[in-house]
Write an enzyme that holds these catalytic residues in place. Structure first.
Site, PDB file in Angstrom:
ATOM      1  N   LYS A  36       6.094  -1.318  23.345  1.00 37.69           N
ATOM      2  CA  LYS A  36       6.528  -0.198  24.187  1.00 37.69           C
ATOM      3  C   LYS A  36       8.021   0.069  24.002  1.00 37.69           C
ATOM      4  O   LYS A  36       8.767  -0.817  23.597  1.00 37.69           O
ATOM      5  CB  LYS A  36       6.286  -0.548  25.669  1.00 37.69           C
ATOM      6  CG  LYS A  36       4.840  -0.499  26.096  1.00 37.69           C
ATOM      7  CD  LYS A  36       4.711  -0.779  27.589  1.00 37.69           C
ATOM      8  CE  LYS A  36       3.269  -0.733  28.031  1.00 37.69           C
ATOM      9  NZ  LYS A  36       2.624   0.577  27.867  1.00 37.69           N
ATOM     10  N   ARG A  48      -8.297  -2.038  28.577  1.00 34.32           N
ATOM     11  CA  ARG A  48      -9.730  -1.814  28.347  1.00 34.32           C
ATOM     12  C   ARG A  48     -10.362  -2.975  27.593  1.00 34.32           C
ATOM     13  O   ARG A  48     -11.553  -3.236  27.712  1.00 34.32           O
ATOM     14  CB  ARG A  48      -9.928  -0.476  27.621  1.00 34.32           C
ATOM     15  CG  ARG A  48      -9.276  -0.416  26.279  1.00 34.32           C
ATOM     16  CD  ARG A  48      -9.088   1.006  25.777  1.00 34.32           C
ATOM     17  NE  ARG A  48      -7.950   1.690  26.393  1.00 34.32           N
ATOM     18  CZ  ARG A  48      -7.591   2.941  26.120  1.00 34.32           C
ATOM     19  NH1 ARG A  48      -8.285   3.650  25.257  1.00 34.32           N
ATOM     20  NH2 ARG A  48      -6.549   3.482  26.721  1.00 34.32           N
TER      21      ARG A  48
HETATM   22  N1  BES Z   1      -0.387  -0.568  31.333  1.00 32.10           N
HETATM   23  C1  BES Z   1      -0.400   0.571  30.493  1.00 32.10           C
HETATM   24  C2  BES Z   1      -0.630   1.862  31.255  1.00 32.10           C
HETATM   25  C3  BES Z   1       0.486   2.330  32.145  1.00 32.10           C
HETATM   26  C4  BES Z   1       1.436   3.199  31.675  1.00 32.10           C
HETATM   27  C5  BES Z   1       0.543   1.940  33.468  1.00 32.10           C
HETATM   28  C6  BES Z   1       2.433   3.655  32.506  1.00 32.10           C
HETATM   29  C7  BES Z   1       1.538   2.388  34.293  1.00 32.10           C
HETATM   30  C8  BES Z   1       2.482   3.259  33.809  1.00 32.10           C
HETATM   31  C9  BES Z   1      -1.514   0.457  29.450  1.00 32.10           C
HETATM   32  O1  BES Z   1      -1.800  -0.820  29.042  1.00 32.10           O
HETATM   33  C10 BES Z   1      -1.085   1.221  28.270  1.00 32.10           C
HETATM   34  O2  BES Z   1      -0.139   0.826  27.655  1.00 32.10           O
HETATM   35  N2  BES Z   1      -1.787   2.282  27.950  1.00 32.10           N
HETATM   36  C11 BES Z   1      -1.466   3.111  26.839  1.00 32.10           C
HETATM   37  C12 BES Z   1      -2.744   3.516  26.171  1.00 32.10           C
HETATM   38  C13 BES Z   1      -2.534   4.223  24.882  1.00 32.10           C
HETATM   39  C14 BES Z   1      -1.979   3.278  23.855  1.00 32.10           C
HETATM   40  C15 BES Z   1      -3.859   4.779  24.402  1.00 32.10           C
HETATM   41  C16 BES Z   1      -0.703   4.316  27.371  1.00 32.10           C
HETATM   42  O3  BES Z   1      -1.041   4.812  28.432  1.00 32.10           O
HETATM   43  O4  BES Z   1       0.257   4.706  26.712  1.00 32.10           O
HETATM   44 MN    MN Z   2      -0.601  -1.425  27.427  1.00 31.04          MN
END
Ligand code: BES
Ligand code: MN
Ligand code: ZN
Length: 497
Positions: free
Chosen positions: A280, A354
């Site tokens: 991230k 997921r």
């Molecule tokens: N934990 C995150 C989702 C999230 C994002 C929660 C912002 C709270 C605030 C999740 O694991 C994630 O990183 N999801 C990705 C999915 C994507 C790679 C398809 C996302 O939302 O960017």
């Molecule tokens: Mn994630």
């Protein structure tokens, strides 16, 4: 906190302070008018001078009112009568409590006029009062080394007026509301902890501690070896890059008497989500300590059903892992086999929620559940779609989704249904495995749901994406305790209480 219902006689209640609602045009609520006449027009005089606007959020403390037993009264703004509803009622009470907690007032009578009609019946009135008192008392469990603030003086809350016929319902509401507030506080405390404290093993220890507190709870923790035996290949792939070993937590509420099939709650417990190799961006990455909010809500709900001794079997399943990049971490393009036997091409290691949930959802089958609900801070896309007001809700059983959405409305912890129709699953096609773990940017909250749906066929299942609601950023950064109030309402109803 001591909660009680009162029926009438506000002027003679022996409390430190009575809390009264006043509308914006200076119009007094019925209860305020009663205090006004007991005090020979003191309130009218004060409002006539324009010292209190009655706007929502405003409060005014007045002391030494003749004709009433309480030594103080707190006026709280109701806004305009035309806009007045449950939301403004809640806000007026929350503002009043903020003001009360700044003083040494030890007992209050809540006499804030309720919205007209059926918007707040006696049960939900009691429940909302206790919930709002509980959440007003919540203090972030920080690790600051300075002096701790004084413990608040408030000890006793009377709620009313309630007609004789409604007293039992209001009392039950107070009891349930207190339990909901305690559960939400448990969720908040866990989620607010930093990820170097709140690890998968820490969550497991908290579950065990909860099991010791309540005789109806049975807790079982699967360590890495036991997780391997369950063939949870996707969960293990996420955990691989971390020095913190994963835990799979099973926590069951088995009441003496229960009817119907169990409800299984499945929580995402990513104690920190760096994204893994699909790392991230640095800004706000600290917020990914809240990525275990779903699992904290599951623990909160099990503590609630145990405390209220609900005659309903509830099983909590928590997949607890830390998502880290490392030399041995799962890589984009890796293919893993889930517990269900389906293969997954992990195109993005940041779509880890997921992956752990699919193995947990498969584990849920053995309980032959009447309903399975997973709770997860699953996608940023859900935040884009719904912002911070509604949780996303979807599933394969319209009755169950409807039940959850309705519970959210009653609990003032709302969710909004997203359309989980067949087309979305097409975005998960892979050339190399049964499917990929991501489906592109478009409709990202729903394609995440479509992935989970592959593992829940034949179950009555719904998914709550709480990425936008479980915590807030900014100056008041921290866990909100959502969606515990929604889930509590759902479970209490299912138990027929
Ligand atoms: N934990 C995150 C989702 C999230 C994002 C929660 C912002 C709270 C605030 C999740 O694991 C994630 O990183 N999801 C990705 C999915 C994507 C790679 C398809 C996302 O939302 O960017
Ligand atoms: Mn994630
Ligand atoms: Zn995550």
């Amino acid at each position: 906190m001591q909660f009680e219902v009162y029926a009438k006689g506000l002027a003679t209640l022996s409390v430190d302070c009575i809390v009264l609602g006043v509308y914006e045009d200076g119009e007094m609520s019925e209860e305020a008018a009663a205090v006004d006449s007991a005090s020979s027009g003191l309130l009218k005089k004060l409002l006539g001078r324009g010292d209190f606007s009655g706007r929502s959020g405003e409060t005014l403390l007045i002391t030494d009112i003749p004709g009433i037993s309480a030594s103080r009264a707190l006026l709280t703004g109701l806004g305009t009568r035309k806009n007045f509803g449950r939301k403004l009622w809640r806000r007026s009470l929350a503002s009043a409590l903020t003001a009360v907690l700044r003083t040494r007032i030890a007992s209050i009578a809540v006499a804030v006029e309720r919205p007209p009609g059926k918007e707040l019946d006696d049960y939900y009135f009691g429940r909302a009062v206790a919930e709002i008192v509980g959440s007003s008392l919540y203090r972030v469990n920080d690790l600051k080394t300075g002096k701790k603030p004084k413990t608040p003086a408030l000890q006793k809350v009377l709620a009313g007026p309630v007609k004789k016929s409604g007293i039992e319902a209001a009392e039950r509401g107070l009891e349930h509301g207190e339990a909901v507030a305690a559960a939400a506080a448990l969720q908040r405390d866990l989620a607010n902890l930093p990820a170097n404290v709140c690890t998968p093993s820490y969550l497991a220890d908290q579950a065990k501690a909860l099991g010791k507190q309540h005789s109806s709870l049975r807790v079982q923790v699967l360590d890495e070896a036991a997780i391997k035996k369950e063939k949870m290949g996707c969960l293990l792939a996420v955990a691989r890059g971390s020095t913190q070993p994963p835990r799979f937590i099973v926590i069951e509420h088995k009441p003496a008497k229960s009817a119907g099939d169990p409800v299984v709650l499945v929580g995402k417990g990513v104690t920190f989500d760096t994204g893994g190799i699909s790392l991230k961006d640095p800004p706000n990455m600290d917020e990914m300590k809240f990525d275990m909010s779903g699992s904290a809500a599951v623990l909160a709900c099990l503590s609630l059903v145990a405390r209220l001794k609900l005659p309903l079997r509830v099983v909590g399943l928590i997949a607890a892992v830390e998502n880290m990049p490392a030399g041995n971490a799962v890589k984009p393009g890796d293919i893993e086999t889930s517990a269900a036997g389906l293969t997954v091409e992990i195109l993005n290691t940041d779509a880890e929620g997921r992956l752990i949930l699919c193995d947990a959802l498969h584990y849920a089958r053995r309980f032959e559940p009447g309903a399975v609900v997973d709770i997860a801070t699953l996608t940023g896309a859900c935040v884009v779609a719904l912002g911070h007001h509604h949780s996303g809700c979807m599933g394969n059983d319209q009755d169950l989704v409807g039940e959850l959405v309705a519970a959210g409305v009653r609990a003032d912890d709302r969710a909004w249904q997203l359309p989980l129709t067949d087309e979305y699953a097409d975005q998960l096609k892979s050339n190399f495995a049964d499917f990929a773990n991501v489906g592109g940017r478009d409709g990202g909250a729903i394609t995440a749901g479509a992935f989970l749906a592959k593992f829940t066929q034949g179950l009555k299942w719904a998914h709550l994406d709480v990425a936008g609601t479980a915590y807030q950023g900014g100056a008041q950064k921290g866990s909100t305790g959502r969606p515990t109030p929604l889930l509590a309402d759902f479970l209490i109803r299912r138990a027929g209480r």
